[in-house]
Motif scaffolding. Structure first.
Motif, short mmCIF file in Angstrom:
data_model
loop_
_atom_site.label_atom_id
_atom_site.label_comp_id
_atom_site.label_asym_id
_atom_site.label_seq_id
_atom_site.Cartn_x
_atom_site.Cartn_y
_atom_site.Cartn_z
N HIS A 1 0.82 -1.21 0.00
CA HIS A 1 0.00 0.00 0.00
C HIS A 1 0.86 1.27 0.00
O HIS A 1 0.61 2.19 -0.77
N THR A 2 1.88 1.31 0.83
CA THR A 2 2.69 2.53 0.93
C THR A 2 3.52 2.75 -0.32
O THR A 2 3.82 3.89 -0.68
N LEU A 3 3.94 1.66 -1.01
CA LEU A 3 4.76 1.79 -2.22
C LEU A 3 3.95 1.53 -3.49
O LEU A 3 4.54 1.28 -4.55
N ASP A 4 2.65 1.59 -3.40
CA ASP A 4 1.80 1.46 -4.59
C ASP A 4 2.17 2.57 -5.57
O ASP A 4 2.09 3.76 -5.23
N PRO A 5 2.58 2.23 -6.80
CA PRO A 5 2.99 3.28 -7.75
C PRO A 5 1.87 4.24 -8.11
O PRO A 5 2.14 5.35 -8.58
N TYR A 6 0.63 3.85 -7.91
CA TYR A 6 -0.50 4.73 -8.22
C TYR A 6 -0.79 5.69 -7.06
O TYR A 6 -1.61 6.60 -7.22
N ARG A 7 -0.16 5.49 -5.94
CA ARG A 7 -0.45 6.30 -4.76
C ARG A 7 0.41 7.56 -4.75
O ARG A 7 1.62 7.51 -4.94
N SER A 8 -0.23 8.70 -4.50
CA SER A 8 0.51 9.96 -4.44
C SER A 8 1.49 9.94 -3.27
O SER A 8 1.25 9.28 -2.25
N LEU A 9 2.59 10.66 -3.42
CA LEU A 9 3.60 10.69 -2.38
C LEU A 9 3.07 11.39 -1.13
O LEU A 9 2.32 12.36 -1.22
N SER A 10 3.49 10.90 0.02
CA SER A 10 3.14 11.52 1.29
C SER A 10 4.33 12.21 1.93
O SER A 10 4.18 12.88 2.95
N ARG A 11 5.52 12.06 1.33
CA ARG A 11 6.72 12.66 1.89
C ARG A 11 7.77 12.80 0.80
O ARG A 11 7.70 12.15 -0.26
N LEU A 12 8.75 13.66 1.06
CA LEU A 12 9.90 13.79 0.16
C LEU A 12 11.04 12.88 0.57
O LEU A 12 11.91 12.53 -0.24
N GLY A 13 11.06 12.49 1.83
CA GLY A 13 12.09 11.63 2.38
C GLY A 13 11.79 11.36 3.83
O GLY A 13 10.77 11.83 4.37
N PRO A 14 12.64 10.61 4.51
CA PRO A 14 12.42 10.34 5.93
C PRO A 14 12.32 11.64 6.73
O PRO A 14 13.20 12.50 6.65
N ASN A 15 11.22 11.77 7.48
CA ASN A 15 10.98 12.96 8.31
C ASN A 15 10.95 14.25 7.49
O ASN A 15 11.27 15.32 7.98
#
Length: 302
Positions: free
Chosen positions: A86-100
């Protein structure tokens, strides 16, 4: 080794997943190999001091170890797989630019339409109105939203330093969300054999600062080439080791027409849209009505 040292957050999470999965499996593999060698050495024929019990057939502690450890590993891997699917689903919009590093408010993803051709890559920037062949440029730390299709056969867009790979299929549109976190030039290529020119179907991914990306876009607009439907038809002709080229403008709606496989004629696309709408209406009426034309009961409708 680029997979182990990526430059994009999606690829970084994929790297961490590979390391975690490998480590969990080694928790079983290493002890099993070690115990195999130990047992072969201890119970060798020449070691007469080792216990000999030909009637032995069961050990509760051994059964717990043999079944419990693998079961625990499988449960952990199953949970990790569920979450990362779910978190790495390619269809899913990004929720972050990087860790923290959450995406700043008001930052809009840069849209890039990708077309796999024989044997080259076409990148269309609808927001900028420009296009490029065999070169992808993007600003660092800005979310990227790819829409991907192919002109003839199934292909695969691979960018291991940025976001792995995803398939490109004619008549269909796939999606990929990614981000470049470090300035640099990275390799992109086709990950799916597609014919004679497959080996040369490579491109460069340029991670640029905002100023450098603005300069890149301005240089693309300064050219004379126009990506009209006629120009696109020319690009679809098979060619190998195609040099980098740019288009200062793009015909509106071209990518959608490519997906619909009617880019050579806008009229054909319009007729196709009307036909598809009529087909959908006919299917809906057939599903919601019985042979006598009367509406079906709710249970049958479902």
């Amino acid at each position: 080794m680029v997979v182990m040292n990526p430059s994009g957050d999606i690829a970084l999470q994929q790297r961490d997943l590979v390391l975690l999965s490998t480590g969990l499996m080694l928790l079983i593999i290493v002890p099993v190999i070690g115990l195999t060698l130990f047992i072969a050495w201890k119970y060798r024929e020449s070691n007469t001091a080792a216990p000999y019990d030909p009637e032995w057939h069961h050990s509760t502690r051994l059964e717990f170890a043999v079944w419990g450890a693998p079961l625990a590993i499988i449960m952990v891997l199953g949970a990790v797989t569920w979450v990362t699917c779910h978190t790495l689903d390619p269809y899913r919009s990004l929720s972050r630019l990087g860790p923290n590093r959450p995406i700043p408010a008001g930052v809009k993803p840069l849209e890039v339409d990708v077309v796999a051709l024989d044997w080259k890559w076409l990148f269309i920037y609808p927001e900028l109105g420009v296009a490029s062949v065999n070169e992808l440029a993007a600003p660092v730390d800005r979310p990227l939203a790819f829409k991907i299709t192919a002109s003839t056969v199934m292909n695969s867009l691979a960018m291991p330093a940025i976001a792995g790979q995803i398939y490109a299929m004619p008549g269909m549109q796939t999606q990929l969300h990614a981000v470049i976190n470090q300035p640099g030039v990275y390799d992109g290529f086709s990950g799916n054999y597609s014919g004679a020119g497959f080996s040369g179907m490579r491109f460069k991914v340029r991670g640029l600062s905002d100023a450098d990306f603005a300069t890149w876009a301005a240089n693309a607009r300064a050219g004379d080439a126009r990506l009209t439907r006629e120009a696109y038809v020319g690009l679809t002709q098979p060619s190998q080791n195609q040099p980098v080229s740019y288009f200062a403008s793009v015909d509106p709606g071209l990518f959608l027409d490519i997906v619909d496989q009617c880019a050579a004629s806008g009229d054909g696309c319009k007729r196709g849209d009307a036909m598809h709408a009529a087909m959908k209406l006919a299917v809906a009426e057939k599903v919601l009505c019985g042979p006598d034309g009367k509406p079906l009961p709710p249970r049958q409708t479902r």
